[in-house]
Scaffold this motif. Structure first.
Motif, PDB file in Angstrom:
ATOM      1  N   GLU A 158       0.791  -1.221   0.022  1.00  0.00           N
ATOM      2  CA  GLU A 158      -0.050  -0.035   0.053  1.00  0.00           C
ATOM      3  C   GLU A 158       0.817   1.291   0.213  1.00  0.00           C
ATOM      4  O   GLU A 158       0.460   2.223  -0.491  1.00  0.00           O
ATOM      5  CB  GLU A 158      -0.945  -0.049   1.122  1.00  0.00           C
ATOM      6  CG  GLU A 158      -2.106  -1.137   1.127  1.00  0.00           C
ATOM      7  CD  GLU A 158      -3.194  -0.785   0.302  1.00  0.00           C
ATOM      8  OE1 GLU A 158      -3.139   0.518  -0.530  1.00  0.00           O
ATOM      9  OE2 GLU A 158      -4.254  -1.422   0.296  1.00  0.00           O
ATOM     10  N   HIS A 159       2.034   1.285   0.586  1.00  0.00           N
ATOM     11  CA  HIS A 159       2.927   2.434   0.687  1.00  0.00           C
ATOM     12  C   HIS A 159       3.715   2.791  -0.698  1.00  0.00           C
ATOM     13  O   HIS A 159       3.919   3.910  -0.713  1.00  0.00           O
ATOM     14  CB  HIS A 159       3.991   2.205   1.543  1.00  0.00           C
ATOM     15  CG  HIS A 159       3.715   2.232   3.197  1.00  0.00           C
ATOM     16  ND1 HIS A 159       3.463   3.326   4.106  1.00  0.00           N
ATOM     17  CD2 HIS A 159       2.808   1.142   3.809  1.00  0.00           C
ATOM     18  CE1 HIS A 159       2.943   2.901   4.939  1.00  0.00           C
ATOM     19  NE2 HIS A 159       2.725   1.692   4.945  1.00  0.00           N
ATOM     20  N   ARG A 204       2.086   1.681  -3.908  1.00  0.00           N
ATOM     21  CA  ARG A 204       0.934   1.432  -4.927  1.00  0.00           C
ATOM     22  C   ARG A 204       1.102   2.300  -6.024  1.00  0.00           C
ATOM     23  O   ARG A 204       0.602   1.717  -7.256  1.00  0.00           O
ATOM     24  CB  ARG A 204      -0.606   1.391  -4.204  1.00  0.00           C
ATOM     25  CG  ARG A 204      -0.936   2.700  -3.877  1.00  0.00           C
ATOM     26  CD  ARG A 204      -1.963   2.714  -3.061  1.00  0.00           C
ATOM     27  NE  ARG A 204      -2.780   3.794  -2.500  1.00  0.00           N
ATOM     28  CZ  ARG A 204      -3.333   3.883  -1.274  1.00  0.00           C
ATOM     29  NH1 ARG A 204      -3.395   2.949  -0.394  1.00  0.00           N
ATOM     30  NH2 ARG A 204      -3.765   5.126  -0.851  1.00  0.00           N
ATOM     31  N   GLU A 205       1.316   3.722  -6.055  1.00  0.00           N
ATOM     32  CA  GLU A 205       1.145   4.236  -7.104  1.00  0.00           C
ATOM     33  C   GLU A 205       2.095   3.915  -8.278  1.00  0.00           C
ATOM     34  O   GLU A 205       2.181   4.585  -9.605  1.00  0.00           O
ATOM     35  CB  GLU A 205       1.338   5.809  -6.769  1.00  0.00           C
ATOM     36  CG  GLU A 205       2.866   6.309  -6.333  1.00  0.00           C
ATOM     37  CD  GLU A 205       2.857   6.132  -4.869  1.00  0.00           C
ATOM     38  OE1 GLU A 205       2.990   7.266  -4.255  1.00  0.00           O
ATOM     39  OE2 GLU A 205       1.972   5.352  -4.268  1.00  0.00           O
ATOM     40  N   ILE A 238      -7.646  -4.539   1.087  1.00  0.00           N
ATOM     41  CA  ILE A 238      -6.906  -3.867   0.103  1.00  0.00           C
ATOM     42  C   ILE A 238      -7.527  -2.561  -0.509  1.00  0.00           C
ATOM     43  O   ILE A 238      -8.806  -2.527  -0.936  1.00  0.00           O
ATOM     44  CB  ILE A 238      -6.646  -4.876  -1.095  1.00  0.00           C
ATOM     45  CG1 ILE A 238      -5.858  -5.975  -0.621  1.00  0.00           C
ATOM     46  CG2 ILE A 238      -5.682  -4.216  -2.063  1.00  0.00           C
ATOM     47  CD1 ILE A 238      -5.467  -7.062  -1.703  1.00  0.00           C
ATOM     48  N   SER A 239      -7.050  -1.510  -0.467  1.00  0.00           N
ATOM     49  CA  SER A 239      -7.366  -0.332  -1.128  1.00  0.00           C
ATOM     50  C   SER A 239      -7.869  -0.540  -2.595  1.00  0.00           C
ATOM     51  O   SER A 239      -7.414  -1.105  -3.277  1.00  0.00           O
ATOM     52  CB  SER A 239      -6.399   0.885  -1.293  1.00  0.00           C
ATOM     53  OG  SER A 239      -5.356   0.781  -1.819  1.00  0.00           O
ATOM     54  N   VAL A 240      -8.844   0.500  -2.844  1.00  0.00           N
ATOM     55  CA  VAL A 240      -9.477   0.371  -4.346  1.00  0.00           C
ATOM     56  C   VAL A 240      -8.120   0.651  -5.367  1.00  0.00           C
ATOM     57  O   VAL A 240      -8.061   0.180  -6.335  1.00  0.00           O
ATOM     58  CB  VAL A 240     -10.385   1.297  -4.509  1.00  0.00           C
ATOM     59  CG1 VAL A 240     -10.870   1.389  -6.164  1.00  0.00           C
ATOM     60  CG2 VAL A 240     -11.837   0.971  -3.771  1.00  0.00           C
ATOM     61  N   ASP A 241      -7.361   1.463  -4.870  1.00  0.00           N
ATOM     62  CA  ASP A 241      -6.026   1.742  -5.816  1.00  0.00           C
ATOM     63  C   ASP A 241      -5.257   0.829  -5.828  1.00  0.00           C
ATOM     64  O   ASP A 241      -4.586   0.458  -6.974  1.00  0.00           O
ATOM     65  CB  ASP A 241      -5.551   3.059  -5.184  1.00  0.00           C
ATOM     66  CG  ASP A 241      -6.096   4.436  -5.384  1.00  0.00           C
ATOM     67  OD1 ASP A 241      -7.063   4.272  -6.362  1.00  0.00           O
ATOM     68  OD2 ASP A 241      -6.008   5.397  -4.752  1.00  0.00           O
ATOM     69  N   LEU A 242      -4.981  -0.097  -4.819  1.00  0.00           N
ATOM     70  CA  LEU A 242      -4.143  -1.049  -5.102  1.00  0.00           C
ATOM     71  C   LEU A 242      -4.866  -2.215  -5.800  1.00  0.00           C
ATOM     72  O   LEU A 242      -4.080  -2.811  -6.702  1.00  0.00           O
ATOM     73  CB  LEU A 242      -3.610  -1.640  -3.856  1.00  0.00           C
ATOM     74  CG  LEU A 242      -2.671  -2.817  -3.666  1.00  0.00           C
ATOM     75  CD1 LEU A 242      -1.533  -2.520  -4.492  1.00  0.00           C
ATOM     76  CD2 LEU A 242      -2.106  -3.170  -2.160  1.00  0.00           C
ATOM     77  N   ARG A 243      -6.148  -2.627  -5.513  1.00  0.00           N
ATOM     78  CA  ARG A 243      -6.656  -3.446  -6.405  1.00  0.00           C
ATOM     79  C   ARG A 243      -6.642  -3.276  -7.891  1.00  0.00           C
ATOM     80  O   ARG A 243      -6.389  -4.208  -8.606  1.00  0.00           O
ATOM     81  CB  ARG A 243      -8.104  -3.589  -5.976  1.00  0.00           C
ATOM     82  CG  ARG A 243      -8.572  -3.936  -4.594  1.00  0.00           C
ATOM     83  CD  ARG A 243     -10.086  -3.991  -4.407  1.00  0.00           C
ATOM     84  NE  ARG A 243     -10.395  -3.720  -2.982  1.00  0.00           N
ATOM     85  CZ  ARG A 243     -11.726  -3.537  -2.665  1.00  0.00           C
ATOM     86  NH1 ARG A 243     -12.697  -3.312  -3.509  1.00  0.00           N
ATOM     87  NH2 ARG A 243     -11.980  -3.334  -1.317  1.00  0.00           N
TER      88      ARG A 243
END
Length: 353
Positions: free
Chosen positions: A202-203, A205-206, A222-227
């Protein structure tokens, strides 16, 4: 030990990954006649699921806290292969208890005068499965004349606590041609889902691309962005190497149980270095005893350091490429499967080795 010509039989208990196959190829490259039996490709016993359920139910009536296991394969198939091959050495990769009765495997090896060994590649995955781990160390490990383990922590446990004949043998990898191409991905992580991995990924993910199994079932964590950056499919062989070689940074994160035991030199480390990649892995003492951080690869000790180093190495391609080149050369010098085979042969009763 028999005076007949040396021959190895590999009983591959983890044939879903290429490790056993590549190890067999390395034995052949070292001039050792070798046969391989892939346990996952043998037919399962008739009515195995029903028989296994009944076996567990019946035994748990008497001993509820024990691990009860019915081997899934017909022993006569192994017996036939051993009689056919007449090996002087039998090397189990991973384990046999799920496939065959360990005591019967021991008896069979003794019947042909073969030295019986294991390359322990999976015991760390049993740390959280107490009953199964106890079963493995009580019923399987004692059958072996010699135990090799990928983990230094586990090797010490086998040797010093259990008083077994155990030696440390790190993983290796297959030597690969170094491909020079466009690095399309910033950071690639390949591996199955694990809570520790989720929290760390998560740290970053971008910049991330994730490939591996069992991620979708963990999507609530899991965050939506990481998914959006996860491809929930296993990957091996050429596809895996191609994905590794597309990355500016290959990220390795050991699973929670490994990290808790302070062991973490997993197979991905050697695969990434063999592919000529820049590798960033979480710190453990074993890694620094084999490779030099900042020279062959680099390490992080926290989520904040992970993010800092990803940002740094993405912004400093020349330094990243220098470390990747050093890591590749170090792999070629000492960490291919042929080097591991020579280590095995140095500790076994092979004439002239």
């Amino acid at each position: 030990m028999s005076s007949r010509p040396t021959k190895f039989l590999i009983i591959d208990g983890i044939g879903g990954v290429p490790l056993g196959r590549e190890l067999g190829e390395a034995f052949a490259e070292c001039g050792i006649p070798t046969a391989r039996l892939d346990a996952l490709k043998l037919p399962v016993r008739r009515f195995y699921k029903v028989r296994s359920a009944w076996h567990k139910f019946r035994n748990r009536l008497g001993e509820k806290d024990a691990f009860h296991n019915l081997p899934r394969l017909r022993f006569d198939l192994l017996e036939k292969r051993v009689v056919q091959e007449q090996p002087t050495h039998v090397l189990v990769v991973g384990f046999v208890y799920k496939h065959f009765d360990p005591a019967e495997v021991k008896r069979l090896a003794e019947s042909v005068g073969a030295q019986l060994m294991i390359y322990d590649t999976d015991s760390c995955n049993l740390y959280s499965k107490r009953r199964e781990f106890v079963y493995f160390i009580e019923y399987e490990l004692p059958i072996y004349d010699l135990i090799f383990s990928f983990s230094k922590v586990t090797t010490r446990f086998f040797r010093d606590t259990l008083r077994l004949n155990a030696l440390h043998l790190p993983f290796g990898a297959k030597q690969l041609p170094k491909e020079a191409g466009t690095l399309k991905q910033d950071v690639v992580f390949i591996g199955s889902a694990d809570l520790r991995r989720v929290f760390l990924l998560e740290h970053v993910r971008e910049w991330l691309s994730v490939r591996g199994a069992r991620w979708a079932r963990n999507f609530p964590l899991i965050s939506v962005d990481l998914r959006k950056r996860i491809d929930d499919r296993p990957i091996w062989d050429d596809e895996l190497i191609s994905l590794l070689q597309s990355a500016k940074i290959v990220l390795n994160i050991t699973r929670s149980d490994f990290y808790g035991a302070e062991t973490g030199v997993n197979l991905r480390i050697f695969e990434a270095l063999a592919a000529g990649c820049f590798l960033l892995t979480d710190y453990c003492e074993e890694v620094t005893e084999i490779f030099t951080p900042g020279v062959h690869l680099d390490v992080f000790r926290s989520a904040s350091e992970l993010r800092q180093k990803v940002e740094y190495y993405l912004a400093h391609p020349h330094e990243r490429e220098r470390i990747a080149e050093n890591g590749y050369n170090e792999f070629l010098a000492a960490h291919g499967w042929s080097a591991r085979v020579k280590q095995i042969l140095a500790h076994t009763s092979v004439p002239g080795v």
